[in-house]
Design a protein around this motif. Structure first.
Motif, short mmCIF file in Angstrom:
data_model
loop_
_atom_site.label_atom_id
_atom_site.label_comp_id
_atom_site.label_asym_id
_atom_site.label_seq_id
_atom_site.Cartn_x
_atom_site.Cartn_y
_atom_site.Cartn_z
N UNK A 1 29.13 -6.25 -7.08
CA UNK A 1 27.89 -6.75 -7.66
C UNK A 1 27.10 -5.58 -8.26
N UNK A 2 27.01 -5.56 -9.59
CA UNK A 2 26.35 -4.44 -10.28
C UNK A 2 24.87 -4.37 -9.96
N UNK A 3 24.20 -5.54 -9.86
CA UNK A 3 22.76 -5.56 -9.58
C UNK A 3 22.46 -4.93 -8.22
N UNK A 4 23.26 -5.30 -7.22
CA UNK A 4 23.08 -4.74 -5.87
C UNK A 4 23.39 -3.24 -5.89
N UNK A 5 24.44 -2.87 -6.63
CA UNK A 5 24.82 -1.45 -6.73
C UNK A 5 23.68 -0.62 -7.32
N UNK A 6 23.09 -1.10 -8.41
CA UNK A 6 22.01 -0.35 -9.06
C UNK A 6 20.76 -0.28 -8.18
N UNK A 7 20.46 -1.39 -7.48
CA UNK A 7 19.30 -1.40 -6.57
C UNK A 7 19.51 -0.39 -5.44
N UNK A 8 20.70 -0.43 -4.83
CA UNK A 8 21.01 0.48 -3.73
C UNK A 8 21.06 1.92 -4.21
N UNK A 9 21.63 2.14 -5.39
CA UNK A 9 21.74 3.49 -5.95
C UNK A 9 20.36 4.09 -6.17
N UNK A 10 19.44 3.30 -6.71
CA UNK A 10 18.08 3.77 -6.95
C UNK A 10 17.39 4.14 -5.64
N UNK A 11 17.48 3.24 -4.65
CA UNK A 11 16.83 3.48 -3.36
C UNK A 11 17.40 4.71 -2.66
N UNK A 12 18.72 4.84 -2.68
CA UNK A 12 19.36 5.98 -2.01
C UNK A 12 19.07 7.29 -2.74
N UNK A 13 19.06 7.25 -4.07
CA UNK A 13 18.76 8.45 -4.84
C UNK A 13 17.36 8.95 -4.52
N UNK A 14 16.43 8.00 -4.38
CA UNK A 14 15.04 8.36 -4.11
C UNK A 14 14.90 9.01 -2.74
N UNK B 1 29.40 -2.92 -3.02
CA UNK B 1 28.43 -2.34 -3.96
C UNK B 1 27.54 -1.32 -3.26
N UNK B 2 27.05 -1.64 -2.06
CA UNK B 2 26.20 -0.71 -1.31
C UNK B 2 27.01 0.53 -0.91
N UNK B 3 28.24 0.31 -0.46
CA UNK B 3 29.11 1.44 -0.07
C UNK B 3 29.37 2.35 -1.27
N UNK B 4 29.61 1.76 -2.43
CA UNK B 4 29.84 2.55 -3.64
C UNK B 4 28.57 3.31 -4.05
N UNK B 5 27.41 2.70 -3.82
CA UNK B 5 26.15 3.38 -4.12
C UNK B 5 25.97 4.61 -3.22
N UNK B 6 26.34 4.45 -1.94
CA UNK B 6 26.28 5.58 -1.00
C UNK B 6 27.22 6.68 -1.44
N UNK B 7 28.46 6.31 -1.79
CA UNK B 7 29.46 7.30 -2.22
C UNK B 7 29.01 7.99 -3.51
N UNK B 8 28.45 7.21 -4.45
CA UNK B 8 28.00 7.78 -5.73
C UNK B 8 26.87 8.78 -5.52
#
Length: 198
Positions: A2-15, A139-146
């Protein structure tokens, strides 16, 4: 995925992880170390953090459920903790402590509390708790890895990053990210209170 979940998680984790700030702190902690030691410390810190976030994110909610803690209580307390982290990002000076030498900094302080501290672990649980399907968890796992992958690259290039961005640039970026994290924290608190009322 899920791209939307990925982008949301990526933003939160990056911050909250702040890869640039983490890389600058890493550079100061490994000042005087040779390249091989710096590379080993960077890889170990990222691997430990990644495993911790994914495992705790997936099974932390079950652990809290076993202890009789409602997920909405976790959302509220996690939101408060994230807000405290954001407040510190905005108001406090960054700590750059350099001891030099060939010390093992991969677990403390790089992994815990910098990359996978209480705030980040709480965020991981909250992100995974919002996903009901396997595609969301992936998606969340990929956001963490990214995010951690970017952090690793920046840590390996931290000597050059320090020259480019400098202390002033990091201060500006950290405070800006703190404001975004504060808004995210308030959203978690709001969601927790709203779901309690249902």
């Amino acid at each position: 995925m899920d791209i939307a979940i990925y982008l949301h998680a990526l933003t939160a984790l990056f911050v909250i992880i702040d890869p640039i700030g983490a890389a600058l702190i890493f550079n100061s902690l490994t000042n005087g170390s040779d390249s091989k030691h710096r590379n080993i410390m960077a890889v170990k810190a990222v691997l430990i953090s990644g495993v911790s976030l994914i495992l705790f994110g997936n099974y932390g909610e079950a652990l809290f459920s076993h202890l009789g803690i409602n997920i909405n209580s976790l959302r509220i307390s996690g939101g408060l903790l994230l807000f405290y982290t954001a407040f510190n990002m905005i108001t406090k000076e960054a700590e750059f402590s350099s001891k030099g030498g060939q010390q093992d900094i991969s677990v403390f302080p790089m992994s815990i509390p910098l990359l996978s501290g209480p705030g980040t672990l709480t965020l991981a649980i909250l992100l995974f708790s919002h996903t009901s399907e396997i595609s969301g968890a992936i998606a969340v796992s990929m956001a963490i890895i990214s995010t951690l992958g970017l952090t690793l690259v920046l840590m390996l290039a931290s000597k050059y990053l320090k020259k480019v961005i400098g202390r002033t640039g990091d201060e500006i970026l950290r405070r800006f990210l703190g404001v975004i994290l504060a808004a995210l924290a308030i959203q978690f608190i709001y969601d927790g209170i709203k779901n309690f009322a249902l």
